[in-house]
Write an enzyme that holds these catalytic residues in place. Sequence first.
Site, PDB file in Angstrom:
ATOM      1  N   ASP A   7       0.851  -1.190   0.000  1.00  0.00           N
ATOM      2  CA  ASP A   7       0.000   0.000   0.000  1.00  0.00           C
ATOM      3  C   ASP A   7       0.888   1.241   0.000  1.00  0.00           C
ATOM      4  O   ASP A   7       1.851   1.319   0.757  1.00  0.00           O
ATOM      5  CB  ASP A   7      -0.875  -0.035   1.265  1.00  0.00           C
ATOM      6  CG  ASP A   7      -1.975   1.015   1.241  1.00  0.00           C
ATOM      7  OD1 ASP A   7      -2.995   0.792   1.896  1.00  0.00           O
ATOM      8  OD2 ASP A   7      -1.806   2.049   0.584  1.00  0.00           O
ATOM      9  N   ASP A 102      -3.696   2.511  -5.191  1.00  0.00           N
ATOM     10  CA  ASP A 102      -2.369   2.464  -4.551  1.00  0.00           C
ATOM     11  C   ASP A 102      -2.109   1.155  -3.799  1.00  0.00           C
ATOM     12  O   ASP A 102      -1.215   1.098  -2.980  1.00  0.00           O
ATOM     13  CB  ASP A 102      -2.206   3.637  -3.592  1.00  0.00           C
ATOM     14  CG  ASP A 102      -3.032   3.481  -2.333  1.00  0.00           C
ATOM     15  OD1 ASP A 102      -4.100   2.854  -2.418  1.00  0.00           O
ATOM     16  OD2 ASP A 102      -2.628   3.988  -1.279  1.00  0.00           O
ATOM     17  N   GLU A 103      -2.893   0.130  -4.073  1.00  0.00           N
ATOM     18  CA  GLU A 103      -2.748  -1.116  -3.328  1.00  0.00           C
ATOM     19  C   GLU A 103      -2.817  -2.322  -4.238  1.00  0.00           C
ATOM     20  O   GLU A 103      -3.633  -2.355  -5.155  1.00  0.00           O
ATOM     21  CB  GLU A 103      -3.934  -1.291  -2.367  1.00  0.00           C
ATOM     22  CG  GLU A 103      -3.826  -0.603  -1.055  1.00  0.00           C
ATOM     23  CD  GLU A 103      -5.112  -0.820  -0.280  1.00  0.00           C
ATOM     24  OE1 GLU A 103      -5.275  -1.896   0.303  1.00  0.00           O
ATOM     25  OE2 GLU A 103      -5.966   0.079  -0.300  1.00  0.00           O
TER      26      GLU A 103
END
Length: 423
Positions: A7, A102-103
């Site tokens: 993340d 973002d993960e």
Amino acid sequence: MTIALIDGNNFYVSCERVFNPRLEGRPVVVLSNNDGCVVARSAEVKALGIKIGTPWFQLRDLARQHGIVAQSSNYALYADMSNRLMAVLGQFSPDQELYSIDECFLGLAGFGHRDLVNYGQAMRRRVRQWLGLPVCVGIAATKTLAKLANHCAKKNLAGADGVCDFGRIDAAELSRLFSAIAVGEIWGVGSRLSRQLAERGIASVEALRQADARILRREFSVVLERTLAELNGISCVTLDEAAPNRQQIISSRSFGSYVHALEPLQEAVASYIAIAAEKLRSRGLLAGMVQVTIRTNPHQADSPQYQRGLTIPLSQASDDTLRLTRAALWGLKRIYRPGFAYQKAGVALLNLSVAGTPQLDLFAQARDNTRLMQTMDRINGIWGRGTLRSAAEGVQQEWRMRRERISPGYTTCWAGLPVARAG
DNA sequence: CTATAACTCTCAA
DNA sequence: CTAACGTTGAGAGTTATAG
């Protein structure tokens, strides 16, 4: 099974900092569309106690006081950085599930167990070196636990230095660790569930982990029962590498200022359809229904409120912007009422099916503008969205959202690059 | 009545 | 200078409706 969850730290803020190093070490926020609310905060801003979702106008004094820098969100930039991030992380495992901008999850089955912390550190180094972005890594037996391990990595709990592997922590220490983490930190436990669980004396991760599955099932839901199993290392949520086809595609936005007349609403709706239809075609889908919604500002309690939506079925599924626009505008005319200050409009494409296997309508009359759409997508792909658009979208577009603090399109637009002048 | 559509609520990022 | 509070997507559960 062993799963890693990687993340980005303060992802939007970190993206801005990559291209504007002067933001390093300073308190920085990124604002939502229309420069409305805080959606990302640097560590310095979090330390000031500023919550996510705070309206920007409420922060003006505090921001001046502490020199907080605010950026409008630049989704073209973040999406481009996201693609690069996912490509780098994909090098670390053949099994990758993209989870959000973002993960991602990585399947680490068969990677051995001793070196996983090192392996996580290697991911962090490569992402930092190649992209300039900080990330944290959580490693555990299930997705839910990997998310929790990532939380520990971010907070530097259990001696984590950006990487936390629950597989390396013994049972007693894990219990102590979980006792100190609020139940709301668990993936799938939001504000409502947190409150209801707390009322039953379940306030920590450990308390939930010790709870009785049948009682959770009866008093709450299947979902929480699954979460409980995942917390105990029993995998219920599988790693899905192939993203399933969308069920709906939505495009909605608040206006830069209030809109009263039908015409600007029509322009906005036509523009939102264009965005949604482009996404529809890029995924090779057709829409069977078009939904259009408009509303006033619900925060303005003392002014007249109005909110309505309408779903329009199409006689034949389509990906033609012009046909979808006609349907949406037809619907808009039916729900529009004069005399209100409209704050937001939106469209949704529903009943999606895979193009190429259309449900044919025996009585179909109009044909889709397939070649026109292909041409339009190509031109807009090169010159930017809206370069070629239908007249219905308007020219001035005074309803457009505010983005007063937008950063340049460093990776997506030549004009965004700072130029060194000769001489 | 059942099956499904439509809608509401919750959660996530 | 003003006034100003996000967007997109999914799943579960409930209610409305059709047959």
